[in-house]
Design a protein around this motif. Structure first.
Motif, PDB file in Angstrom:
ATOM      1  N   ARG A  98       0.868  -1.182   0.000  1.00  0.00           N
ATOM      2  CA  ARG A  98       0.000   0.000   0.000  1.00  0.00           C
ATOM      3  C   ARG A  98       0.905   1.233   0.000  1.00  0.00           C
ATOM      4  NH1 ARG A  98      -5.578   0.138   2.167  1.00  0.00           N
ATOM      5  NH2 ARG A  98      -5.000  -1.792   3.249  1.00  0.00           N
ATOM      6  N   TYR A  99       0.755   2.064  -1.024  1.00  0.00           N
ATOM      7  CA  TYR A  99       1.654   3.201  -1.172  1.00  0.00           C
ATOM      8  C   TYR A  99       0.959   4.515  -0.845  1.00  0.00           C
ATOM      9  CZ  TYR A  99       5.975   5.291  -2.797  1.00  0.00           C
ATOM     10  OH  TYR A  99       7.182   5.950  -2.840  1.00  0.00           O
ATOM     11  N   CYS A 100      -0.295   4.642  -1.221  1.00  0.00           N
ATOM     12  CA  CYS A 100      -1.077   5.829  -0.890  1.00  0.00           C
ATOM     13  C   CYS A 100      -2.398   5.378  -0.282  1.00  0.00           C
ATOM     14  CB  CYS A 100      -1.352   6.678  -2.137  1.00  0.00           C
ATOM     15  SG  CYS A 100       0.125   7.381  -2.900  1.00  0.00           S
ATOM     16  N   GLY A 101      -2.872   6.133   0.736  1.00  0.00           N
ATOM     17  CA  GLY A 101      -4.104   5.781   1.405  1.00  0.00           C
ATOM     18  C   GLY A 101      -3.838   4.807   2.552  1.00  0.00           C
ATOM     19  N   PRO A 102      -4.913   4.301   3.142  1.00  0.00           N
ATOM     20  CA  PRO A 102      -6.285   4.588   2.728  1.00  0.00           C
ATOM     21  C   PRO A 102      -6.715   6.009   3.095  1.00  0.00           C
ATOM     22  CG  PRO A 102      -6.293   3.333   4.754  1.00  0.00           C
ATOM     23  CD  PRO A 102      -4.870   3.422   4.325  1.00  0.00           C
ATOM     24  N   THR A 103      -7.532   6.577   2.209  1.00  0.00           N
ATOM     25  CA  THR A 103      -8.055   7.908   2.453  1.00  0.00           C
ATOM     26  C   THR A 103      -9.205   7.825   3.449  1.00  0.00           C
ATOM     27  OG1 THR A 103      -9.706   7.722   0.705  1.00  0.00           O
ATOM     28  CG2 THR A 103      -7.496   8.478   0.064  1.00  0.00           C
ATOM     29  N   GLY A 104      -9.747   8.963   3.793  1.00  0.00           N
ATOM     30  CA  GLY A 104     -10.984   8.964   4.549  1.00  0.00           C
ATOM     31  C   GLY A 104     -12.151   8.617   3.647  1.00  0.00           C
ATOM     32  N   TYR A 105     -13.282   8.280   4.250  1.00  0.00           N
ATOM     33  CA  TYR A 105     -14.466   7.940   3.478  1.00  0.00           C
ATOM     34  C   TYR A 105     -15.115   9.214   2.945  1.00  0.00           C
ATOM     35  CZ  TYR A 105     -14.286   3.067   4.911  1.00  0.00           C
ATOM     36  OH  TYR A 105     -13.900   1.758   5.086  1.00  0.00           O
ATOM     37  N   SER A 106     -15.538   9.162   1.673  1.00  0.00           N
ATOM     38  CA  SER A 106     -16.124  10.336   1.034  1.00  0.00           C
ATOM     39  C   SER A 106     -16.965   9.888  -0.153  1.00  0.00           C
ATOM     40  CB  SER A 106     -15.027  11.296   0.564  1.00  0.00           C
ATOM     41  OG  SER A 106     -15.578  12.411  -0.109  1.00  0.00           O
ATOM     42  N   THR A 107     -17.917  10.706  -0.561  1.00  0.00           N
ATOM     43  CA  THR A 107     -18.704  10.415  -1.755  1.00  0.00           C
ATOM     44  C   THR A 107     -17.993  10.890  -3.010  1.00  0.00           C
ATOM     45  OG1 THR A 107     -19.906  12.511  -1.539  1.00  0.00           O
ATOM     46  CG2 THR A 107     -20.871  10.549  -0.478  1.00  0.00           C
ATOM     47  N   GLU A 108     -17.065  11.828  -2.883  1.00  0.00           N
ATOM     48  CA  GLU A 108     -16.340  12.347  -4.048  1.00  0.00           C
ATOM     49  C   GLU A 108     -15.018  12.938  -3.557  1.00  0.00           C
ATOM     50  OE1 GLU A 108     -16.778  15.618  -7.687  1.00  0.00           O
ATOM     51  OE2 GLU A 108     -18.460  15.208  -6.343  1.00  0.00           O
ATOM     52  N   ARG A 109     -13.930  12.551  -4.261  1.00  0.00           N
ATOM     53  CA  ARG A 109     -12.639  13.061  -3.824  1.00  0.00           C
ATOM     54  C   ARG A 109     -11.600  12.806  -4.910  1.00  0.00           C
ATOM     55  NH1 ARG A 109      -9.596  11.685   1.914  1.00  0.00           N
ATOM     56  NH2 ARG A 109      -7.778  13.034   1.579  1.00  0.00           N
ATOM     57  N   THR A 110     -10.574  13.651  -4.962  1.00  0.00           N
ATOM     58  CA  THR A 110      -9.439  13.475  -5.866  1.00  0.00           C
ATOM     59  C   THR A 110      -8.163  13.451  -5.042  1.00  0.00           C
ATOM     60  OG1 THR A 110     -10.549  14.599  -7.702  1.00  0.00           O
ATOM     61  CG2 THR A 110      -8.142  14.444  -7.803  1.00  0.00           C
ATOM     62  N   ILE A 111      -7.307  12.472  -5.319  1.00  0.00           N
ATOM     63  CA  ILE A 111      -6.038  12.396  -4.600  1.00  0.00           C
ATOM     64  C   ILE A 111      -4.897  12.369  -5.606  1.00  0.00           C
ATOM     65  CG2 ILE A 111      -7.092  11.107  -2.706  1.00  0.00           C
ATOM     66  CD1 ILE A 111      -5.476   8.646  -3.758  1.00  0.00           C
ATOM     67  N   SER A 112      -3.717  12.748  -5.171  1.00  0.00           N
ATOM     68  CA  SER A 112      -2.504  12.621  -5.976  1.00  0.00           C
ATOM     69  C   SER A 112      -1.612  11.586  -5.316  1.00  0.00           C
ATOM     70  CB  SER A 112      -1.774  13.966  -6.073  1.00  0.00           C
ATOM     71  OG  SER A 112      -2.530  14.890  -6.825  1.00  0.00           O
ATOM     72  N   CYS A 113      -0.991  10.721  -6.140  1.00  0.00           N
ATOM     73  CA  CYS A 113      -0.140   9.655  -5.624  1.00  0.00           C
ATOM     74  C   CYS A 113       1.052   9.493  -6.548  1.00  0.00           C
ATOM     75  CB  CYS A 113      -0.931   8.353  -5.531  1.00  0.00           C
ATOM     76  SG  CYS A 113       0.002   6.973  -4.832  1.00  0.00           S
ATOM     77  N   THR A 114       2.254   9.387  -5.961  1.00  0.00           N
ATOM     78  CA  THR A 114       3.484   9.225  -6.734  1.00  0.00           C
ATOM     79  C   THR A 114       4.131   7.904  -6.348  1.00  0.00           C
ATOM     80  OG1 THR A 114       3.760  11.626  -6.664  1.00  0.00           O
ATOM     81  CG2 THR A 114       5.645  10.337  -7.432  1.00  0.00           C
ATOM     82  N   PRO A 115       3.621   6.773  -6.877  1.00  0.00           N
ATOM     83  CA  PRO A 115       4.188   5.471  -6.527  1.00  0.00           C
ATOM     84  C   PRO A 115       5.441   5.204  -7.351  1.00  0.00           C
ATOM     85  CG  PRO A 115       2.333   5.180  -7.986  1.00  0.00           C
ATOM     86  CD  PRO A 115       2.448   6.666  -7.745  1.00  0.00           C
TER      87      PRO A 115
END
Length: 830
Positions: free
Chosen positions: A783-800
């Motif tokens: 697991r490299y990014c997250g887990p995020t919080g729970y949401s109905t809509e969201r955008t995340i950035s991840c640099t694996p």
């Protein structure tokens, strides 16, 4: 006048050596050849010399201003002149016990005083006190002109030779400037006056002897007689720690120092003399107290109390502050152990000791708070010393530990015995609970107050000897013999308005589980072997092996337990328990915690399972496409197990419905085929789980502490390889997925050639209810990014790292539709 910066006092030695070498005294008499005068050495300073130089103080009787006589034509004549001022002469006869004040000494003037000693080998206490101005010093010469000593700023003990008149020559330290001083002398062997202490002075009821030391006084003599071997308590005489003195025996040898609180043994015959002085020669008041500890008098009698409420057998007193003392008189008919009880609020600043009639300390609080053994019949003195800055009023009771008066009715040690309630109606009460024991019994005493307090307890045998006080890694106390033993106990805290406080007590035998229900090993995926019941113990009938043992209350809260072998030795604590041989073992809730009293109204379930799970249900590692595994934790202490299909080295994550509660979020641990721990629910939920060890791997589940029992639904997904998850294409369309109670985990992959160095990933609920969280795993399944919080809509950035990545969406177990998209974060949106 030129300004001179003084050197330290020891730098004056050379100067006084030169003065001593002068052949002309102030009276014009030869003092002897210059070569015979040794270098001057200041008398050793007392302990108080570590303080800074004392402030100048005015003399107690100011003298009239002094005018120095006109200088003689030559230095010899000048040195021999006697300085006078009007009717006051700075020089002349110095009577013992008097203070002479000289208002002025200037330049290189020498002022000479004469003092007479009437006995050979006397010692003069000389006080040369600098009142103001420049420093002064003095040389003391005998009748034969030989220098006897140097007198400096502190009290000087000047040892004399033959009886006769001695000369004290005073001069300024640097033979320049101007100063004022006072001078006083007292004889050790033939003092000017010596007050006699009466026999009543040595009583603890005595108010002591008070007085004032005038400014500049050398010393005040006090004499007394006591039998040789007498032990005195020396109190601080006051004066802010600056009053001090020495007690001398009949041969004028020092025995003890009077300054700080201590004891003094008069080990040599008297009569005794005490010379009191103020360290800097300042005016000071004092109160001298030296009550006699041996053959003590003046202490109120304290009768011995029975166990339980001591009634009128209570001593009271008030102890002065700052190491003040108070006493009680004890008398015992036979030797034996005592327990001394001061009420807690007084005792927080009191330290007590017991002395025999000869003044020998028998015991003290720190090492003898449980038991003070008096070695013989007769009188004893109990001293209480106050280290507080305020006076302390106390109550005290003393009880024989080898007595039984006031003890409660005997109790048993079986586990079905009712819990005892102990009443305490006095702050200095000590309670006694007898019980019958067999040699080798390992007895544990549990006690707890019914409201906030501290309970102390220990075991004694029939003779009152204290048992098992040394630290041991084993629980309980092994009884050395068969017979009657007693638990001695008390509450330490007592508020002023308290009248009747209670605490509970259980006396139990760890190696005799009489009254404990028997439990045998149970099975996984079933109710626990130990059904809900009371009594804090269980007998475990076990084969050799390693077992999972867990006690859980009916409210599903963990109850920690110890397991003991047949000798009462602790075998294990907590959930992992290795049994060395088949047999019967005893489980006790909080078995090694003496402050835990657990009544029979606490009911609990007990799981007893082989550590290695068996008969586990198989579960898929493609939980994103296969149906989740379902189960129900129906009873506290129930354990379920699942068997994973993944091989050793695989990397897994758990898939869990976001809206799960209670048993729907069970505690989990993954073990390999040997039972070795691999990972837990935190790794599965928040990180990842690498299956190290030997396959097959099993997941053990139980409900969390305090969680309600009920159903659970969960799944597992392999993140490090086949089968590959469906591709999440780049662009605004992405992928649309549906979730439900049958599929709450979604897995998508982004190929290496379709991703940027930094990925922008968006999820949006487009239908249904609930919300979701997202995680990104690298090509190794970590697991490299997250887990995020729970949401109905969201955008995340991840640099694996470089390579393909896996995107996992975990949603609530409800019907919903989500759209997922991704793009290279370095490219503009759209």
């Amino acid at each position: 006048m030129r300004t001179v910066v003084p050197d330290p006092w020891w730098r004056h030695l050379a100067k006084w050596a030169a003065v001593a070498a002068m052949s002309i005294t102030a009276g014009g008499l030869l003092a002897g050849p210059a070569t015979a005068a040794p270098a001057a050495e200041p008398s050793p300073r007392p302990a108080a010399t570590t303080e800074s130089a004392r402030p100048a103080a005015a003399p107690s009787t100011p003298a009239a201003p002094t005018t120095t006589a006109a200088p003689a034509p030559d230095r010899r004549a000048k040195a021999s002149a006697t300085a006078t001022s009007g009717t006051v002469t700075c020089g002349g006869k110095l009577s013992l016990g008097q203070v002479k004040n000289c208002a002025s000494i200037t330049g290189d003037t020498k002022q000479t005083w004469k003092v007479t000693s009437t006995v050979d080998q006397d010692t003069l206490f000389i006080r040369l006190r600098e009142v103001s101005g420049d420093g002064v010093g003095a040389q003391v010469h005998g009748p034969d002109g030989v220098r006897a000593c140097f007198a400096g700023s502190y009290l000087t003990d000047c040892r004399l030779g033959a009886a006769g008149t001695y000369t004290i020559t005073v001069s300024l330290t640097y033979n320049t400037g101007q100063g004022a001083y006072s001078l006083s002398a007292e004889s050790m062997r033939t003092p000017s006056t010596c007050a006699t202490l009466s026999e009543s002075f040595f009583s603890f009821a005595s108010a002591g002897r008070s007085g004032t030391l005038p400014a500049g006084l050398a010393a005040r003599c006090i004499t007394f007689t006591q039998p040789t071997g007498t032990v005195l308590h020396l109190a601080d005489p006051g004066g802010g720690g600056s009053i001090e003195g020495s007690i001398l025996d009949g041969q004028f040898q020092p025995l003890c120092t009077v300054r700080y609180t201590t004891e003094c043994t008069l080990g040599e015959p008297g009569p005794y003399r005490l010379f009191l002085q103020q360290s800097y020669g300042d005016k000071a008041t004092y109160t001298l107290k030296m009550p006699r500890i041996s053959r003590a008098v003046g202490c109120p009698a304290l009768p011995l109390a029975a166990f339980g409420d001591p009634g009128t057998a209570v001593g009271t007193g008030s102890v002065p502050p700052s190491e003040g003392i108070s006493c009680q008189a004890l008398r015992v008919a036979t030797p034996g152990p005592l327990v001394v009880r001061f009420d807690q609020y007084a005792n927080q600043h009191l330290y007590w000791r017991v002395f025999d009639d000869a003044g020998r300390e028998v015991c003290g609080e720190y090492e003898s708070w449980r038991s003070c053994a008096v070695p013989a019949a007769g009188p004893y003195t109990l001293l209480a010393q106050n280290s507080n800055w305020e006076p302390v009023t106390y109550r005290v009771a003393v009880t024989r530990l080898d007595g039984t008066a006031g003890c409660a009715a005997p109790t048993g040690t079986t586990w079905t015995q009712p819990t005892l309630t102990v009443h305490q109606t006095s702050p200095v009460q000590t309670n006694c609970q007898p019980f019958q024991g067999e040699a080798g019994d390992r007895v544990m005493v549990y006690r707890a107050p019914d409201r906030y307090n501290d309970v102390f307890s220990w075991l004694v045998d029939a003779q009152g000897a204290v048992l098992c006080t040394a630290y041991s890694e084993s629980d309980g106390c092994v009884l050395p013999s068969t017979g009657t033993f007693r638990v001695v106990s008390y509450l330490s805290r007592w508020e002023p308005d308290d009248t009747d406080l209670t605490y509970r007590m259980q006396v139990r035998d760890l190696n005799d589980p009489t009254g404990c229900p028997t439990v045998r090993p149970g099975a996984y995926n079933a109710a626990p072997a130990g059904a809900l019941a009371g009594v804090r113990c269980r007998v475990l009938d076990l084969p050799e092996g390693t077992f999972r043992v867990k006690a859980v209350g009916e409210d599903n809260y963990r109850q920690y337990a110890n397991v003991y072998d047949g000798d009462g030795h602790r075998l294990c604590t907590d959930e992992w328990c290795q049994v060395p041989a088949a047999g019967r073992y005893t489980l006790v809730l909080s078995g090694g915690v003496p402050d835990a009293v657990i009544d029979d109204n606490l009911r609990y379930h007990l799981a007893v399972l082989p550590w290695m799970p068996s008969d586990c249900r198989p579960v898929s590692d493609n939980g994103w496409q296969d149906a989740p595994v379902r189960g129900r934790l129906a009873t506290p202490a129930q354990f379920d197990c699942l068997e994973l299909s993944s091989p050793a080295g695989a990397v897994l994550t758990g898939l869990f419905p976001g809206d799960a509660t209670g048993a729907g979020r069970p505690e989990m641990r993954v073990v390999d085929s040997t039972g070795a721990w691999v990972c837990d629910e935190y790794s599965l939920r928040q990180y990842h789980c690498e299956l190290t060890g030997q396959a097959p791997f099993r997941v053990v589940l139980d409900s969390g502490n305090g969680d309600a029992d009920g159903p659970y639904s969960l799944a597992f997904a392999r993140t490090d390889g086949p089968p590959a998850c469906p591709t999440l294409t780049a662009g605004t369309t992405g992928a649309t997925v549906t979730t439900s109670a049958e599929r709450f985990g979604v897995c998508l992959s982004i190929p290496a050639d379709e991703r940027g160095a930094t990925e922008s990933i968006t999820w949006k609920r487009t239908g249904g209810t609930g919300d979701a969280r997202l995680s990104v795993f690298d090509s190794a399944g970590r697991r490299y990014c997250g887990p995020t919080g729970y949401s109905t809509e969201r955008t995340i950035s991840c640099t694996p790292p470089a390579g393909p990545v896996t995107v996992v969406l975990e949603a609530d177990a409800v019907d919903a539709t989500y759209q997922l998209t991704h793009r290279d974060a370095s490219q503009p949106a759209g």
